[in-house]
Design an enzyme around this catalytic site. Structure first.
Site, PDB file in Angstrom:
ATOM      1  N   ASP A   7       0.871  -1.182   0.000  1.00 27.36           N
ATOM      2  CA  ASP A   7       0.000   0.000   0.000  1.00 27.36           C
ATOM      3  C   ASP A   7       0.906   1.231   0.000  1.00 27.36           C
ATOM      4  OD1 ASP A   7      -1.987   1.530   2.687  1.00 27.36           O
ATOM      5  OD2 ASP A   7      -1.714   2.105   0.571  1.00 27.36           O
ATOM      6  N   ASN A  10       0.726   8.605   0.394  1.00 24.14           N
ATOM      7  CA  ASN A  10       1.531   9.806   0.126  1.00 24.14           C
ATOM      8  C   ASN A  10       2.569  10.084   1.207  1.00 24.14           C
ATOM      9  OD1 ASN A  10       0.468  11.216  -2.423  1.00 24.14           O
ATOM     10  ND2 ASN A  10      -1.389  10.586  -1.373  1.00 24.14           N
ATOM     11  N   LYS A  14       3.465   0.837   2.915  1.00 29.20           N
ATOM     12  CA  LYS A  14       3.245  -0.235   3.885  1.00 29.20           C
ATOM     13  C   LYS A  14       3.257  -1.553   3.123  1.00 29.20           C
ATOM     14  CE  LYS A  14       0.534   2.719   4.414  1.00 29.20           C
ATOM     15  NZ  LYS A  14       0.541   4.089   3.838  1.00 29.20           N
ATOM     16  N   GLY A 103      -9.522   6.549  -5.297  1.00 27.08           N
ATOM     17  CA  GLY A 103      -8.187   6.133  -4.846  1.00 27.08           C
ATOM     18  C   GLY A 103      -8.132   4.618  -4.691  1.00 27.08           C
ATOM     19  N   ASP A 105      -6.369   2.898  -2.790  1.00 27.60           N
ATOM     20  CA  ASP A 105      -6.302   2.515  -1.363  1.00 27.60           C
ATOM     21  C   ASP A 105      -7.699   2.556  -0.755  1.00 27.60           C
ATOM     22  OD1 ASP A 105      -4.873   5.649  -0.031  1.00 27.60           O
ATOM     23  OD2 ASP A 105      -6.472   5.279  -1.505  1.00 27.60           O
TER      24      ASP A 105
HETATM   25  N1  LIG Z   1       6.139   6.636  12.546  1.00 30.33           N
HETATM   26  C1  LIG Z   1       5.439   7.744  12.215  1.00 30.33           C
HETATM   27  N2  LIG Z   1       6.037   8.942  12.246  1.00 30.33           N
HETATM   28  C2  LIG Z   1       5.317  10.040  11.892  1.00 30.33           C
HETATM   29  N3  LIG Z   1       4.030  10.061  11.552  1.00 30.33           N
HETATM   30  C3  LIG Z   1       3.410   8.890  11.543  1.00 30.33           C
HETATM   31  C4  LIG Z   1       4.069   7.678  11.833  1.00 30.33           C
HETATM   32  N4  LIG Z   1       3.195   6.690  11.681  1.00 30.33           N
HETATM   33  C5  LIG Z   1       2.045   7.251  11.320  1.00 30.33           C
HETATM   34  N5  LIG Z   1       2.138   8.580  11.252  1.00 30.33           N
HETATM   35  C6  LIG Z   1       1.013   9.474  11.004  1.00 30.33           C
HETATM   36  O1  LIG Z   1       0.198   8.875   9.998  1.00 30.33           O
HETATM   37  C7  LIG Z   1       0.338   9.549   8.766  1.00 30.33           C
HETATM   38  C8  LIG Z   1       0.893   8.560   7.766  1.00 30.33           C
HETATM   39  O2  LIG Z   1       0.043   7.448   7.853  1.00 30.33           O
HETATM   40  P1  LIG Z   1      -0.106   6.528   6.607  1.00 30.33           P
HETATM   41  O3  LIG Z   1      -1.336   5.747   6.820  1.00 30.33           O
HETATM   42  O4  LIG Z   1       1.162   5.829   6.333  1.00 30.33           O
HETATM   43  O5  LIG Z   1      -0.356   7.634   5.456  1.00 30.33           O
HETATM   44  P2  LIG Z   1      -0.414   7.375   3.889  1.00 30.33           P
HETATM   45  O6  LIG Z   1      -1.254   6.163   3.673  1.00 30.33           O
HETATM   46  O7  LIG Z   1      -1.025   8.647   3.407  1.00 30.33           O
HETATM   47  O8  LIG Z   1       1.004   7.189   3.437  1.00 30.33           O
HETATM   48  C9  LIG Z   1       1.266  10.692   8.944  1.00 30.33           C
HETATM   49  O9  LIG Z   1       0.700  11.828   8.285  1.00 30.33           O
HETATM   50  C10 LIG Z   1       1.309  10.840  10.463  1.00 30.33           C
HETATM   51  O10 LIG Z   1       0.199  11.636  10.889  1.00 30.33           O
HETATM   52  C1  LIG Z   2      -7.503  10.531  -0.955  1.00 31.87           C
HETATM   53  C2  LIG Z   2      -6.107   9.985  -1.097  1.00 31.87           C
HETATM   54  C3  LIG Z   2      -5.116  11.076  -1.409  1.00 31.87           C
HETATM   55  C4  LIG Z   2      -5.713   9.306   0.218  1.00 31.87           C
HETATM   56  O1  LIG Z   2      -4.358   8.958   0.110  1.00 31.87           O
HETATM   57  P1  LIG Z   2      -3.387   8.824   1.391  1.00 31.87           P
HETATM   58  O2  LIG Z   2      -3.851   9.763   2.434  1.00 31.87           O
HETATM   59  O3  LIG Z   2      -3.542   7.397   1.804  1.00 31.87           O
HETATM   60  O4  LIG Z   2      -2.028   9.110   0.896  1.00 31.87           O
HETATM   61  C5  LIG Z   2      -6.068   8.904  -2.226  1.00 31.87           C
HETATM   62  O5  LIG Z   2      -7.072   7.962  -1.977  1.00 31.87           O
HETATM   63  C6  LIG Z   2      -6.279   9.500  -3.600  1.00 31.87           C
HETATM   64  O6  LIG Z   2      -5.349   9.983  -4.206  1.00 31.87           O
HETATM   65  N1  LIG Z   2      -7.549   9.386  -4.145  1.00 31.87           N
HETATM   66  C7  LIG Z   2      -7.828   9.790  -5.503  1.00 31.87           C
HETATM   67  C8  LIG Z   2      -8.969  10.771  -5.564  1.00 31.87           C
HETATM   68  C9  LIG Z   2     -10.286  10.238  -5.001  1.00 31.87           C
HETATM   69  O7  LIG Z   2     -10.266   9.205  -4.263  1.00 31.87           O
HETATM   70  O8  LIG Z   2     -11.345  10.858  -5.289  1.00 31.87           O
HETATM   71  K   LIG Z   3      -3.556   5.395   3.140  1.00 36.32           K
END
Ligand SMILES: Nc1ncnc2c1ncn2[C@@H]1O[C@H](COP(=O)(O)OP(=O)(O)O)[C@@H](O)[C@H]1O
Ligand SMILES: CC(C)(COP(=O)(O)O)[C@@H](O)C(=O)NCCC(=O)O
Ligand SMILES: [K+]
Length: 252
Positions: A7, A10, A14, A103, A105
């Site tokens: 996954d 941004n 993961k 998205g 995800d």
């Molecule tokens: N180890 C970490 N250090 C800093 N922020 C973290 C950490 N784990 C989770 N976060 C928090 O969660 C967010 C990232 O979660 P994540 O689900 O990985 O985001 P994305 O799916 O957008 O990549 C960050 O914006 C922060 O708020």
């Molecule tokens: C809304 C999101 C940015 C969430 O991404 P994440 O916070 O996990 O990085 C992602 O699902 C995305 O780029 N969506 C595309 C636009 C939409 O879902 O309408």
């Molecule tokens: K996510």
């Protein structure tokens, strides 16, 4: 038949290695890497992993990041495959006006949630909150129809926007309290209220529309921070997106 779920959000990539490509498989290993560090995965987290026989991912951080992740996957004989949301799959009907613009995800999380709703035997609606860089609040009805969802800035983006847009808010974040009496607590509590408020509002709307009690699921890195602040309580499911990827892979 081990299966690697990936996954790419941004903020972080993961990954989870499962012992089989189907729902209910056992998680053998998992990890997360900030996007800045994913170019070392082949030499670090993934170096000692048993070679997966298949992989499926969702990626929403753009093509450059996806290609960087694919380079790390070259240590194995894998064909990288990435989810593109379709009109319907695994019991979920994608109500988006342009299904493939949802998205990937969010789509995987919806499918993961639907598997859980079906597993409980009851045809329940579900509210799925993904707390990441952005926060999404997505609703599925009892028949598995995606009703639609909200996109909000995550904690980090909200606080950064306030810091960049003002002169007086360059302070560390504080605690979530009912009536904040300092700038740090005001910032943290404001962000929490915005997110919790939006979630509680969508929950009320979902109950109005479906009349049923919904499955309430929360996932994402900041879920552990947000879940305690939301009423009614949400179950934190860190593996929700992986569960959706397992269901999608099992379909193949
Ligand atoms: N180890 C970490 N250090 C800093 N922020 C973290 C950490 N784990 C989770 N976060 C928090 O969660 C967010 C990232 O979660 P994540 O689900 O990985 O985001 P994305 O799916 O957008 O990549 C960050 O914006 C922060 O708020
Ligand atoms: C809304 C999101 C940015 C969430 O991404 P994440 O916070 O996990 O990085 C992602 O699902 C995305 O780029 N969506 C595309 C636009 C939409 O879902 O309408
Ligand atoms: K996510």
């Amino acid at each position: 038949m081990t299966f690697l779920a990936i996954d790419i959000g941004n903020t972080r990539l993961k990954w989870g290695l499962y012992d089989a490509p189907q729902p209910g498989a056992t998680l053998l290993a998992h990890g997360a890497a900030f996007l800045e560090t994913i170019d070392t995965l082949a030499d670090t987290d993934w170096k000692a992993l048993p070679a997966p026989t298949a992989m499926l991912g969702c990626a929403v951080a753009g093509d450059v990041v996806r290609r960087r992740a694919e380079e790390q996957l070259e240590i194995w004989d894998l064909e990288p495959r990435w989810v593109v949301p379709t009109a319907q799959d695994c019991g979920v009907i994608n109500g988006y006006e342009h299904p493939n613009r949802l998205g990937a995800d969010r789509w995987a999380a919806l499918i993961g949630a639907r598997q859980r709703a079906l597993a409980t035997g009851s045809r329940r609606p579900a509210l799925i909150v993904m707390v990441g860089t952005a926060v999404t609040v997505d609703a599925i009805d009892a028949d598995g129809r995606f009703l639609g969802g909200l996109i909000l800035p995550g904690f980090g983006l909200m606080l950064r926007a306030l810091e960049m847009g003002t002169a007086g808010l360059k302070v560390p974040t504080g605690d979530v309290v009912d009536f904040p009496k300092n700038t740090s607590d005001a910032l943290m509590s404001g962000g929490a209220a915005a997110l919790a408020g939006a979630i509680e509002r969508q929950h009320r709307r979902l109950v109005q529309v479906t009349g049923a009690s919904a499955l309430l699921l929360m996932t994402g890195g900041a879920a552990v921070k947000l879940a305690p602040l939301v009423h009614p309580p949400f179950e934190i499911v860190d593996s929700l997106i992986f569960e959706g990827l397992l269901a999608l892979q099992a379909q193949r």
